[in-house]
Design a protein around this motif. Structure first.
Motif, PDB file in Angstrom:
ATOM      1  N   LEU A 233       0.850  -1.178   0.000  1.00 33.70           N
ATOM      2  CA  LEU A 233       0.000   0.000   0.000  1.00 33.70           C
ATOM      3  C   LEU A 233       0.889   1.232   0.000  1.00 33.70           C
ATOM      4  O   LEU A 233       1.751   1.380   0.872  1.00 33.70           O
ATOM      5  CB  LEU A 233      -0.894   0.005   1.242  1.00 33.70           C
ATOM      6  CG  LEU A 233      -1.751   1.238   1.442  1.00 33.70           C
ATOM      7  CD1 LEU A 233      -2.840   1.313   0.384  1.00 33.70           C
ATOM      8  CD2 LEU A 233      -2.351   1.258   2.828  1.00 33.70           C
ATOM      9  N   VAL A 234       0.708   2.108  -0.976  1.00 33.07           N
ATOM     10  CA  VAL A 234       1.454   3.362  -1.051  1.00 33.07           C
ATOM     11  C   VAL A 234       0.530   4.475  -0.568  1.00 33.07           C
ATOM     12  O   VAL A 234      -0.496   4.755  -1.197  1.00 33.07           O
ATOM     13  CB  VAL A 234       1.943   3.653  -2.476  1.00 33.07           C
ATOM     14  CG1 VAL A 234       2.709   4.974  -2.504  1.00 33.07           C
ATOM     15  CG2 VAL A 234       2.821   2.519  -2.992  1.00 33.07           C
ATOM     16  N   HIS A 235       0.901   5.084   0.544  1.00 34.46           N
ATOM     17  CA  HIS A 235       0.091   6.171   1.112  1.00 34.46           C
ATOM     18  C   HIS A 235       0.839   7.494   0.975  1.00 34.46           C
ATOM     19  O   HIS A 235       1.966   7.635   1.456  1.00 34.46           O
ATOM     20  CB  HIS A 235      -0.206   5.902   2.586  1.00 34.46           C
ATOM     21  CG  HIS A 235      -0.782   7.080   3.310  1.00 34.46           C
ATOM     22  ND1 HIS A 235      -1.992   7.647   2.969  1.00 34.46           N
ATOM     23  CD2 HIS A 235      -0.305   7.823   4.353  1.00 34.46           C
ATOM     24  CE1 HIS A 235      -2.241   8.673   3.755  1.00 34.46           C
ATOM     25  NE2 HIS A 235      -1.233   8.795   4.607  1.00 34.46           N
TER      26      HIS A 235
ATOM     27  N   ARG B 108      -9.384  -1.209   7.748  1.00 37.13           N
ATOM     28  CA  ARG B 108      -8.265  -0.570   8.431  1.00 37.13           C
ATOM     29  C   ARG B 108      -7.084  -1.542   8.509  1.00 37.13           C
ATOM     30  O   ARG B 108      -7.270  -2.707   8.866  1.00 37.13           O
ATOM     31  CB  ARG B 108      -8.674  -0.153   9.854  1.00 37.13           C
ATOM     32  CG  ARG B 108      -9.684   0.981   9.881  1.00 37.13           C
ATOM     33  CD  ARG B 108     -10.514   0.962  11.158  1.00 37.13           C
ATOM     34  NE  ARG B 108      -9.703   1.005  12.369  1.00 37.13           N
ATOM     35  CZ  ARG B 108      -9.329   2.129  12.985  1.00 37.13           C
ATOM     36  NH1 ARG B 108      -9.703   3.300  12.490  1.00 37.13           N
ATOM     37  NH2 ARG B 108      -8.612   2.083  14.083  1.00 37.13           N
ATOM     38  N   PHE B 109      -5.908  -1.034   8.170  1.00 32.05           N
ATOM     39  CA  PHE B 109      -4.709  -1.861   8.300  1.00 32.05           C
ATOM     40  C   PHE B 109      -3.941  -1.377   9.518  1.00 32.05           C
ATOM     41  O   PHE B 109      -3.586  -0.204   9.636  1.00 32.05           O
ATOM     42  CB  PHE B 109      -3.822  -1.778   7.064  1.00 32.05           C
ATOM     43  CG  PHE B 109      -2.639  -2.713   7.139  1.00 32.05           C
ATOM     44  CD1 PHE B 109      -2.779  -4.051   6.790  1.00 32.05           C
ATOM     45  CD2 PHE B 109      -1.408  -2.269   7.601  1.00 32.05           C
ATOM     46  CE1 PHE B 109      -1.708  -4.934   6.884  1.00 32.05           C
ATOM     47  CE2 PHE B 109      -0.323  -3.141   7.694  1.00 32.05           C
ATOM     48  CZ  PHE B 109      -0.481  -4.473   7.340  1.00 32.05           C
TER      49      PHE B 109
ATOM     50  N   TYR C 271      -3.926   2.601   9.143  1.00 31.94           N
ATOM     51  CA  TYR C 271      -4.303   3.197   7.859  1.00 31.94           C
ATOM     52  C   TYR C 271      -5.775   2.906   7.613  1.00 31.94           C
ATOM     53  O   TYR C 271      -6.201   1.743   7.652  1.00 31.94           O
ATOM     54  CB  TYR C 271      -3.469   2.621   6.713  1.00 31.94           C
ATOM     55  CG  TYR C 271      -3.916   3.117   5.352  1.00 31.94           C
ATOM     56  CD1 TYR C 271      -3.499   4.350   4.872  1.00 31.94           C
ATOM     57  CD2 TYR C 271      -4.767   2.350   4.554  1.00 31.94           C
ATOM     58  CE1 TYR C 271      -3.915   4.815   3.633  1.00 31.94           C
ATOM     59  CE2 TYR C 271      -5.187   2.805   3.313  1.00 31.94           C
ATOM     60  CZ  TYR C 271      -4.763   4.040   2.863  1.00 31.94           C
ATOM     61  OH  TYR C 271      -5.177   4.503   1.632  1.00 31.94           O
ATOM     62  N   ASP C 272      -6.549   3.954   7.381  1.00 28.66           N
ATOM     63  CA  ASP C 272      -7.967   3.817   7.086  1.00 28.66           C
ATOM     64  C   ASP C 272      -8.180   3.923   5.578  1.00 28.66           C
ATOM     65  O   ASP C 272      -7.930   4.970   4.977  1.00 28.66           O
ATOM     66  CB  ASP C 272      -8.772   4.900   7.801  1.00 28.66           C
ATOM     67  CG  ASP C 272     -10.269   4.690   7.660  1.00 28.66           C
ATOM     68  OD1 ASP C 272     -10.813   5.046   6.595  1.00 28.66           O
ATOM     69  OD2 ASP C 272     -10.890   4.155   8.599  1.00 28.66           O
ATOM     70  N   LYS C 273      -8.602   2.817   4.984  1.00 30.42           N
ATOM     71  CA  LYS C 273      -8.747   2.763   3.529  1.00 30.42           C
ATOM     72  C   LYS C 273      -9.834   3.710   3.017  1.00 30.42           C
ATOM     73  O   LYS C 273      -9.699   4.308   1.948  1.00 30.42           O
ATOM     74  CB  LYS C 273      -9.068   1.325   3.105  1.00 30.42           C
ATOM     75  CG  LYS C 273      -9.007   1.073   1.618  1.00 30.42           C
ATOM     76  CD  LYS C 273      -9.233  -0.406   1.326  1.00 30.42           C
ATOM     77  CE  LYS C 273      -9.161  -0.697  -0.165  1.00 30.42           C
ATOM     78  NZ  LYS C 273      -9.399  -2.152  -0.441  1.00 30.42           N
ATOM     79  N   ASP C 274     -10.909   3.885   3.790  1.00 27.78           N
ATOM     80  CA  ASP C 274     -12.021   4.727   3.340  1.00 27.78           C
ATOM     81  C   ASP C 274     -11.644   6.204   3.299  1.00 27.78           C
ATOM     82  O   ASP C 274     -12.009   6.924   2.368  1.00 27.78           O
ATOM     83  CB  ASP C 274     -13.234   4.524   4.255  1.00 27.78           C
ATOM     84  CG  ASP C 274     -13.807   3.120   4.144  1.00 27.78           C
ATOM     85  OD1 ASP C 274     -13.624   2.490   3.077  1.00 27.78           O
ATOM     86  OD2 ASP C 274     -14.416   2.647   5.121  1.00 27.78           O
ATOM     87  N   SER C 275     -10.886   6.648   4.309  1.00 28.96           N
ATOM     88  CA  SER C 275     -10.498   8.065   4.357  1.00 28.96           C
ATOM     89  C   SER C 275      -9.115   8.326   3.790  1.00 28.96           C
ATOM     90  O   SER C 275      -8.715   9.483   3.636  1.00 28.96           O
ATOM     91  CB  SER C 275     -10.542   8.569   5.810  1.00 28.96           C
ATOM     92  OG  SER C 275      -9.592   7.871   6.607  1.00 28.96           O
ATOM     93  N   ALA C 276      -8.359   7.243   3.472  1.00 25.97           N
ATOM     94  CA  ALA C 276      -6.985   7.353   2.970  1.00 25.97           C
ATOM     95  C   ALA C 276      -6.116   8.173   3.921  1.00 25.97           C
ATOM     96  O   ALA C 276      -5.343   9.039   3.508  1.00 25.97           O
ATOM     97  CB  ALA C 276      -6.961   7.951   1.567  1.00 25.97           C
ATOM     98  N   GLN C 277      -6.242   7.875   5.223  1.00 24.10           N
ATOM     99  CA  GLN C 277      -5.460   8.575   6.235  1.00 24.10           C
ATOM    100  C   GLN C 277      -4.785   7.570   7.159  1.00 24.10           C
ATOM    101  O   GLN C 277      -5.264   6.448   7.330  1.00 24.10           O
ATOM    102  CB  GLN C 277      -6.357   9.501   7.077  1.00 24.10           C
ATOM    103  CG  GLN C 277      -6.928  10.677   6.304  1.00 24.10           C
ATOM    104  CD  GLN C 277      -7.784  11.560   7.194  1.00 24.10           C
ATOM    105  OE1 GLN C 277      -8.281  11.140   8.237  1.00 24.10           O
ATOM    106  NE2 GLN C 277      -7.956  12.806   6.787  1.00 24.10           N
ATOM    107  N   VAL C 278      -3.687   8.013   7.756  1.00 27.71           N
ATOM    108  CA  VAL C 278      -3.041   7.209   8.799  1.00 27.71           C
ATOM    109  C   VAL C 278      -3.241   7.897  10.138  1.00 27.71           C
ATOM    110  O   VAL C 278      -3.268   9.136  10.220  1.00 27.71           O
ATOM    111  CB  VAL C 278      -1.536   6.978   8.541  1.00 27.71           C
ATOM    112  CG1 VAL C 278      -1.320   6.065   7.369  1.00 27.71           C
ATOM    113  CG2 VAL C 278      -0.795   8.279   8.367  1.00 27.71           C
ATOM    114  N   MET C 279      -3.374   7.100  11.187  1.00 33.89           N
ATOM    115  CA  MET C 279      -3.585   7.624  12.531  1.00 33.89           C
ATOM    116  C   MET C 279      -2.746   6.825  13.510  1.00 33.89           C
ATOM    117  O   MET C 279      -2.575   5.619  13.347  1.00 33.89           O
ATOM    118  CB  MET C 279      -5.065   7.497  12.919  1.00 33.89           C
ATOM    119  CG  MET C 279      -6.016   8.310  12.051  1.00 33.89           C
ATOM    120  SD  MET C 279      -7.672   7.590  12.016  1.00 33.89           S
ATOM    121  CE  MET C 279      -7.411   6.220  10.867  1.00 33.89           C
TER     122      MET C 279
END
Length: 278
Positions: free
Chosen positions: A94-96, A143-144, A121-129
């Protein structure tokens, strides 16, 4: 890799975080392994044994140009037929495109305090937390989750050839190592700490051995043959130490043996410590 990303975010160049999110068959890296790519083409880290990193960096640069995250596959089942993995497996990456460096800084701050950290990593929002999580590394619905643990640190006690050899071998392997003993104590011990008692006199280790066995250390080992180990356990029992604590003691120390020279013993001890890493 996390420091590389932070420096990129602070100095201006855009950067991408690459996550190993799927493994088909065998692989040289574990799920959740990361790689960092900067928009000038510089990259840091490995998601394979060196087979695909240049191609991954190229894909990450394309993602940075478009500003869109992407999922790519290499090896088995990949459209890149000219890029193969010697292990015969397949990797999903996955490239974020990083838009906010705060989660990366949060993870780094926890690791600097020698605390575990989790990046999601949240796939729906394309954000990392960065957030607390007890979930295992991998996909949890959309979520990954990937976990980070502080590096292994070894506390070595003893003024011996074996202690000096272990320090040298650990430093060569880029494993953190500190001195312990009567003067220095054991320092701050956490769940990523191993303690190696490399004394030739039981009197030198006795004040600290019970403390080590009752600590969070994931490994405690002592130099000495089987008879020495038996006498050591008798002494610990007489001091009131419970059997469950004594069962944590590794001795004779080392993954293989008997090792008759300091260098061989150092390699054996380091191998045993790394094999017990939690």
């Amino acid at each position: 890799m996390l420091e590389f990303l932070c420096q990129a975010m602070e100095s201006g160049p855009a950067a991408a975080l690459v996550l190993l999110v799927g493994i088909d068959g065998s692989a040289s890296r574990s799920l959740g392994t990361i790689m960092a790519v900067r928009e000038d083409g510089a990259y840091c880290g490995y998601v394979s044994g060196g087979c695909v990193e240049a191609a991954v960096a190229t894909e990450a640069l394309s993602a940075l140009q478009t500003g869109q995250d992407r999922l790519i596959r290499f090896g088995k089942g990949s459209p890149f037929f000219d890029i193969t993995l010697p292990c015969g497996g397949g990797l999903e990456l996955l490239v974020h495109v990083l838009r906010d460096g705060a989660p990366i800084r949060d993870v780094l701050a926890r690791l600097e305090r020698r605390q575990t950290a989790t990046l999601v990593y949240d796939k729906d929002s394309a954000q990392v937390m960065a957030e607390p999580s007890t979930a295992q590394t991998g996909w949890q619905d959309a979520r990954f989750v990937t976990h980070f643990t502080p590096p292994v640190r070894i506390v070595v006690t003893g003024e011996s050839l074996e202690a000096e050899a272990l320090i040298g071998v650990a430093q060569a392997a880029d494993v953190g190592i500190t001195r312990g003993g009567r003067q220095h104590g054991l320092g701050e011990i956490d769940a990523q700490t191993a303690i190696a008692f490399l004394h030739h006199s039981a009197e030198d280790e006795e004040p600290l051995l019970a403390q080590a066995l009752l600590s969070e250390a994931f490994y405690v080992g002592c130099l000495g043959g089987r008879q020495t180990q038996h006498r050591r356990r008798q002494g610990l029992a007489a001091a009131g130490l419970k059997q469950s604590a004594m069962d944590r003691l590794h001795g004779p120390i080392g993954l293989f043996g008997p090792a008759r020279d300091a260098s061989s013993l150092a390699v054996s001890v380091l191998a045993e410590i790394l094999s017990k890493r939690v």
